[in-house]
Design a protein around this motif. Structure first.
Motif, PDB file in Angstrom:
ATOM      1  N   UNK A   1       0.897  -1.370  -0.052  1.00 60.35           N
ATOM      2  CA  UNK A   1      -0.397  -0.026  -0.441  1.00 60.35           C
ATOM      3  C   UNK A   1       0.981   1.305   0.071  1.00 60.35           C
ATOM      4  N   UNK A   2       1.407   1.304  -0.759  1.00 55.75           N
ATOM      5  CA  UNK A   2       2.867   2.447  -0.951  1.00 55.75           C
ATOM      6  C   UNK A   2       2.833   3.319  -1.510  1.00 55.75           C
ATOM      7  N   UNK A   3       2.512   4.864  -0.767  1.00 60.86           N
ATOM      8  CA  UNK A   3       1.274   6.179  -1.197  1.00 60.86           C
ATOM      9  C   UNK A   3       0.664   6.087  -0.845  1.00 60.86           C
ATOM     10  N   UNK A   4      -0.093   5.877   0.170  1.00 62.82           N
ATOM     11  CA  UNK A   4      -1.343   5.473   0.290  1.00 62.82           C
ATOM     12  C   UNK A   4      -1.295   5.445   2.035  1.00 62.82           C
ATOM     13  N   UNK A   5      -2.535   6.123   2.209  1.00 63.72           N
ATOM     14  CA  UNK A   5      -2.570   6.679   3.893  1.00 63.72           C
ATOM     15  C   UNK A   5      -3.471   4.796   4.719  1.00 63.72           C
ATOM     16  N   UNK A   6      -2.930   4.750   5.387  1.00 68.56           N
ATOM     17  CA  UNK A   6      -4.085   4.078   6.574  1.00 68.56           C
ATOM     18  C   UNK A   6      -4.971   4.106   6.854  1.00 68.56           C
ATOM     19  N   UNK A   7      -6.292   3.551   6.440  1.00 71.90           N
ATOM     20  CA  UNK A   7      -7.760   4.028   6.543  1.00 71.90           C
ATOM     21  C   UNK A   7      -6.973   3.929   8.599  1.00 71.90           C
ATOM     22  N   UNK A   8      -6.896   3.149   9.457  1.00 71.35           N
ATOM     23  CA  UNK A   8      -6.925   2.804  10.561  1.00 71.35           C
ATOM     24  C   UNK A   8      -4.664   2.390  11.132  1.00 71.35           C
ATOM     25  N   UNK A   9      -4.416   2.929  11.928  1.00 70.41           N
ATOM     26  CA  UNK A   9      -3.036   2.604  12.239  1.00 70.41           C
ATOM     27  C   UNK A   9      -2.574   3.107  13.847  1.00 70.41           C
ATOM     28  N   UNK A  10      -2.688   2.053  14.546  1.00 76.71           N
ATOM     29  CA  UNK A  10      -1.871   1.648  15.481  1.00 76.71           C
ATOM     30  C   UNK A  10       0.102   1.600  15.528  1.00 76.71           C
ATOM     31  N   UNK A  11      -0.289   2.217  16.717  1.00 78.90           N
ATOM     32  CA  UNK A  11       2.048   2.343  16.888  1.00 78.90           C
ATOM     33  C   UNK A  11       2.441   2.209  18.034  1.00 78.90           C
ATOM     34  N   UNK A  12       2.940   1.556  18.293  1.00 80.83           N
ATOM     35  CA  UNK A  12       3.224   1.151  19.863  1.00 80.83           C
ATOM     36  C   UNK A  12       2.584   1.245  20.648  1.00 80.83           C
ATOM     37  N   UNK A  13       1.451   0.447  20.429  1.00 79.06           N
ATOM     38  CA  UNK A  13       0.444   0.565  21.162  1.00 79.06           C
ATOM     39  C   UNK A  13       0.390  -0.282  22.858  1.00 79.06           C
ATOM     40  N   UNK A  14       0.399   0.253  23.706  1.00 81.64           N
ATOM     41  CA  UNK A  14       0.621  -0.125  24.860  1.00 81.64           C
ATOM     42  C   UNK A  14      -0.287  -0.327  26.197  1.00 81.64           C
ATOM     43  N   UNK A  15      -0.974  -2.055  26.551  1.00 82.19           N
ATOM     44  CA  UNK A  15      -2.707  -1.466  27.566  1.00 82.19           C
ATOM     45  C   UNK A  15      -2.169  -2.271  28.298  1.00 82.19           C
ATOM     46  N   UNK A  16      -3.536  -2.207  29.225  1.00 83.76           N
ATOM     47  CA  UNK A  16      -3.608  -3.521  30.726  1.00 83.76           C
ATOM     48  C   UNK A  16      -4.312  -3.065  31.774  1.00 83.76           C
TER      49      UNK A  16
ATOM     50  N   UNK B   1       0.065   5.363  19.939  1.00 83.26           N
ATOM     51  CA  UNK B   1      -0.971   6.134  19.055  1.00 83.26           C
ATOM     52  C   UNK B   1      -1.589   5.064  17.913  1.00 83.26           C
ATOM     53  N   UNK B   2      -2.788   5.549  17.721  1.00 80.70           N
ATOM     54  CA  UNK B   2      -4.095   5.045  17.040  1.00 80.70           C
ATOM     55  C   UNK B   2      -4.816   6.644  16.288  1.00 80.70           C
ATOM     56  N   UNK B   3      -4.797   6.281  15.339  1.00 79.41           N
ATOM     57  CA  UNK B   3      -4.878   7.293  13.844  1.00 79.41           C
ATOM     58  C   UNK B   3      -6.051   6.670  13.248  1.00 79.41           C
TER      59      UNK B   3
ATOM     60  N   UNK C   1      -6.510   9.277   9.990  1.00 73.55           N
ATOM     61  CA  UNK C   1      -6.024  10.360   9.631  1.00 73.55           C
ATOM     62  C   UNK C   1      -6.063  11.287  10.686  1.00 73.55           C
ATOM     63  N   UNK C   2      -6.899  11.182  11.865  1.00 70.24           N
ATOM     64  CA  UNK C   2      -6.947  12.284  12.741  1.00 70.24           C
ATOM     65  C   UNK C   2      -6.539  10.473  14.198  1.00 70.24           C
ATOM     66  N   UNK C   3      -5.851  11.423  15.035  1.00 69.77           N
ATOM     67  CA  UNK C   3      -5.712  10.899  16.179  1.00 69.77           C
ATOM     68  C   UNK C   3      -6.559  10.647  17.571  1.00 69.77           C
ATOM     69  N   UNK C   4      -7.457   9.225  17.650  1.00 71.00           N
ATOM     70  CA  UNK C   4      -8.004   8.807  18.709  1.00 71.00           C
ATOM     71  C   UNK C   4      -8.095   8.750  19.460  1.00 71.00           C
ATOM     72  N   UNK C   5      -6.888   8.003  20.323  1.00 75.09           N
ATOM     73  CA  UNK C   5      -6.048   8.002  20.955  1.00 75.09           C
ATOM     74  C   UNK C   5      -6.494   8.431  22.088  1.00 75.09           C
ATOM     75  N   UNK C   6      -7.372   7.937  23.234  1.00 74.36           N
ATOM     76  CA  UNK C   6      -7.674   8.686  24.448  1.00 74.36           C
ATOM     77  C   UNK C   6      -9.639   9.170  23.867  1.00 74.36           C
ATOM     78  N   UNK C   7      -9.538   9.740  22.631  1.00 77.60           N
ATOM     79  CA  UNK C   7     -11.078   9.476  22.675  1.00 77.60           C
ATOM     80  C   UNK C   7     -12.453   8.769  23.168  1.00 77.60           C
ATOM     81  N   UNK C   8     -12.844   8.816  23.164  1.00 78.48           N
ATOM     82  CA  UNK C   8     -14.227   8.625  23.814  1.00 78.48           C
ATOM     83  C   UNK C   8     -14.955   7.524  22.888  1.00 78.48           C
TER      84      UNK C   8
END
Length: 239
Positions: free
Chosen positions: A1-16, A63-65, A68-75
């Motif tokens: 998918x080079x050249x296009x942006x992911x619909x959903x992108x999660x980077x370095x997610x830590x949770x518990x 971070x979760x996007x 293209x919009x950051x949704x980490x911490x959103x309701x």
């Protein structure tokens, strides 16, 4: 998918949960029109990943996007309105609402598509729901509840559909209907993230597979790559 942006992108997610950490730097990308399977044995972090993506569990790091919009911490409701719909493990239908009420109460067109999932189209997909439209949620079989949970999610016309344990606990004939439904959704271009243990069926459905092992991404690749390396099955999936 080079050249296009992911619909959903999660980077370095830590949770518990409290002091118990479950996810340790999970990365995940889903592109529009893709079906992605999230795989792993029980307790490896699949449901925790989904909860973090949908906002029901706060990420401790990363971070979760979405779009293209950051949704980490959103309701949770904001994330849902942006176009993420989930068919949760256990279905979670409302016992005091009828089938029809489930399918109209949440109706929206969050994907902005012309050929939207309306009541008639959902009934065409699941004729059994039409037959049972006056029945309450607690009067349905497990298979009917799963159909209803999928129909309820589709009624919002999501940009991303998430199914946690898509066919868990269903009779074989109902399970087959769900697989046929997912194939139709893929053909219609529905972007989907699915968790299920039936790897052979997911090979035919998913474009990409992501395997979690103890809260980390252990492997990811195409169906062809997963089918060719059966050592992955025994090492990470217990198959």
């Amino acid at each position: 998918m080079i050249g296009s942006e992911a619909l959903l992108s999660a980077r370095g997610i830590e949770a518990g949960y409290g002091a118990s950490k479950v996810l340790f730097g999970v990365d995940l990308e889903i592109y529009a029109g893709q079906v992605v399977a999230l795989l792993g044995r029980n307790g490896m972090g699949k449901s925790t990943t989904i909860k973090t993506l949908t906002g029901t569990l706060a990420a401790q790091a990363g971070e979760v996007r979405f779009g293209g919009e950051k949704i980490t911490g959103s309701a949770v409701d904001r994330i849902a309105r942006m176009g993420i719909a989930i068919v949760p493990e256990g279905r979670h239908v409302f016992p005091n609402l009828t089938v029809r009420e489930h399918l109209v109460a949440f109706a929206d067109n969050r994907n902005g598509q012309r050929d939207a999932w309306d009541l008639e189209r959902i009934y065409d997909l699941f004729p059994r729901l039409k037959e049972r439209e006056r029945n309450l949620g607690n009067q349905l079989s497990g298979g009917e509840q799963q159909m209803l949970a999928i129909g309820r999610a589709l009624s919002t016309n999501p940009r991303l559909l998430i199914l946690d344990e898509a066919t868990e606990g269903l009779a074989p004939v109902i399970r087959e209907q769900i697989w046929q439904c997912l194939a139709l959704l893929k053909a219609a271009g529905q972007t989907t993230l699915v968790v299920d243990k039936y790897v052979n069926r997911l090979l035919k459905l998913a474009d990409r597979h992501v395997i979690l092992e103890r809260g980390r991404v252990a492997w990811q690749g195409s169906s062809a790559e997963l089918e060719a390396d059966r050592s992955l099955w025994s090492t990470y999936l217990g198959v």
